[in-house]
Design an enzyme around this catalytic site. Structure first.
Site, mmCIF file in Angstrom:
data_model
loop_
_atom_site.group_PDB
_atom_site.id
_atom_site.type_symbol
_atom_site.label_atom_id
_atom_site.label_comp_id
_atom_site.label_asym_id
_atom_site.label_seq_id
_atom_site.Cartn_x
_atom_site.Cartn_y
_atom_site.Cartn_z
ATOM 1 N N ARG A 145 0.826 -1.201 0.000
ATOM 2 C CA ARG A 145 0.000 0.000 0.000
ATOM 3 C C ARG A 145 0.870 1.265 0.000
ATOM 4 O O ARG A 145 0.571 2.245 -0.684
ATOM 5 C CB ARG A 145 -0.923 -0.007 1.216
ATOM 6 C CG ARG A 145 -1.899 1.169 1.246
ATOM 7 C CD ARG A 145 -2.762 1.136 2.490
ATOM 8 N NE ARG A 145 -3.643 2.301 2.550
ATOM 9 C CZ ARG A 145 -4.034 2.896 3.659
ATOM 10 N NH1 ARG A 145 -3.640 2.432 4.831
ATOM 11 N NH2 ARG A 145 -4.844 3.934 3.623
ATOM 12 N N ASN A 149 -2.980 8.717 4.235
ATOM 13 C CA ASN A 149 -1.744 8.024 4.607
ATOM 14 C C ASN A 149 -1.591 7.839 6.114
ATOM 15 O O ASN A 149 -0.566 7.329 6.579
ATOM 16 C CB ASN A 149 -0.528 8.796 4.076
ATOM 17 C CG ASN A 149 -0.505 8.838 2.560
ATOM 18 O OD1 ASN A 149 -0.935 7.900 1.894
ATOM 19 N ND2 ASN A 149 -0.022 9.942 2.001
#
Length: 328
Positions: A65, A94
């Protein structure tokens, strides 16, 4: 992780290697970039990732990711790794990324062995590949290297990252803006065959979808109680749920079977089944009779190489950071 002896390398793997080698040409990166300047680079990164994985099975999906989020914002330049006020890693998309310390550990060892040679961007690219291997993915694919590290990291630039509630047409557009096609979209979404998602990202689908005071009708009604039990209404939004029910730690194509069975957890995943174009690609990964099949592991490797060449900095662009969290 499966290891092949020299005389038993499958033909499929040889074809894949040749294809990926071809894909890498002319993109500014190349296979074997550190062959003379730092020949142990891949072994050192692999060792750091494997050590972390032994301690925490959540490492592989976290690093994959992270690589995705890095490449989709100003290219694959390790800007996601820079730390400080208003950097990319502080942005909401994030906030739950994991694995920064693993990249730091690999960089520390590489600076000891090959100071000033290997970019943080390349370390992240290798670590993402090795994470797939550790989760049971294809034995190995060659990662084109030669990226340099970016000098800019802004939280505001993450606004166009693919989101958990994006419609199919929005996802297709965001991928196309990065030079990736619809097959890349469906293929790279398959990374959700490993890992988890926080309840906060999908609980709206369980209780009040589109302000209807009811669930998302695309959720399998037999699956709904399971999700509601894991994510009670008004409960802890940080609680994590497997993205690929029954196979969250195994890199396989069961993610696509879940979409077909309307058991996708994220809205952005499940809508891939509602669109004729993306549904057909999902069916091809499932080997539906009458359609030309796609081998998930092979196509995932191809798409990872394509994504890994998004807006790369090479030559004299950027720099080779001494530490991954700060510019020199």
């Amino acid at each position: 992780m499966e290891v092949f002896s020299n005389n038993k390398i499958p033909l499929l793997f040889l074809v894949l290697l040749a294809t990926l080698t071809t894909l890498a040409q002319g993109q500014g990166t190349r296979i074997g970039f550190y062959q003379t300047s730092c020949p142990r680079v891949e072994a050192i990164v692999q060792s750091a990732v494997a050590a972390a994985d032994r301690a925490n099975a959540g490492v592989p999906p976290g690093l994959v990711r992270m690589f995705f989020h890095d490449c989709f914002v100003n290219g694959c330049d390790a800007s996601i790794l820079l730390n400080g006020p208003s950097t990319e890693r502080t942005a909401p998309p994030n906030s739950l990324l994991r694995g920064f310390e693993i990249i730091d550990a690999a960089k520390t060892e590489l600076e000891r062995v090959c100071p000033g040679v290997v970019s943080c961007a390349d370390i992240l690219a290798i670590a993402a590949r090795d994470s797939v291997l550790l989760a049971g993915g294809i034995a190995r694919w060659a990662v084109p290297l030669g990226r340099r590290d970016g000098l800019v990291s802004r939280a505001a630039d993450t606004a166009n990252l693919p989101a958990f509630n994006d419609a199919v047409d929005v996802q297709i557009r965001k991928f196309a803006e990065k030079g990736l096609n619809t097959q890349d979209l469906v293929t790279l979404s398959g990374a959700h065959t490993i890992g988890t998602a926080a309840c906060a990202l999908f609980s709206y689908r369980l209780y009040n979808f589109n302000n209807t005071n009811g669930p998302d009708p695309s959720i399998n009604q037999a699956f709904l109680p399971t999700l509601r039990n894991l994510c009670p209404n008004g409960g802890d939004g940080s609680r994590r749920v497997a993205l690929d029910t029954g196979s969250q730690n195994r890199f396989d194509n069961s993610y696509y079977a879940n979409l077909r069975n309307r058991r996708g957890v994220l809205e952005s995943d499940q809508v891939l089944w509602s669109n004729p174009t993306t549904q057909r690609l999902v069916q091809r990964f499932l080997g539906v009779r009458g359609l030309l099949g796609l081998t998930f592991n092979v196509e995932f490797a191809r798409s990872m190489v394509r994504m890994g060449n998004i807006e790369v900095k090479t030559g004299t662009q950027g720099e080779i950071r001494r530490v991954c969290s700060a510019i020199n």
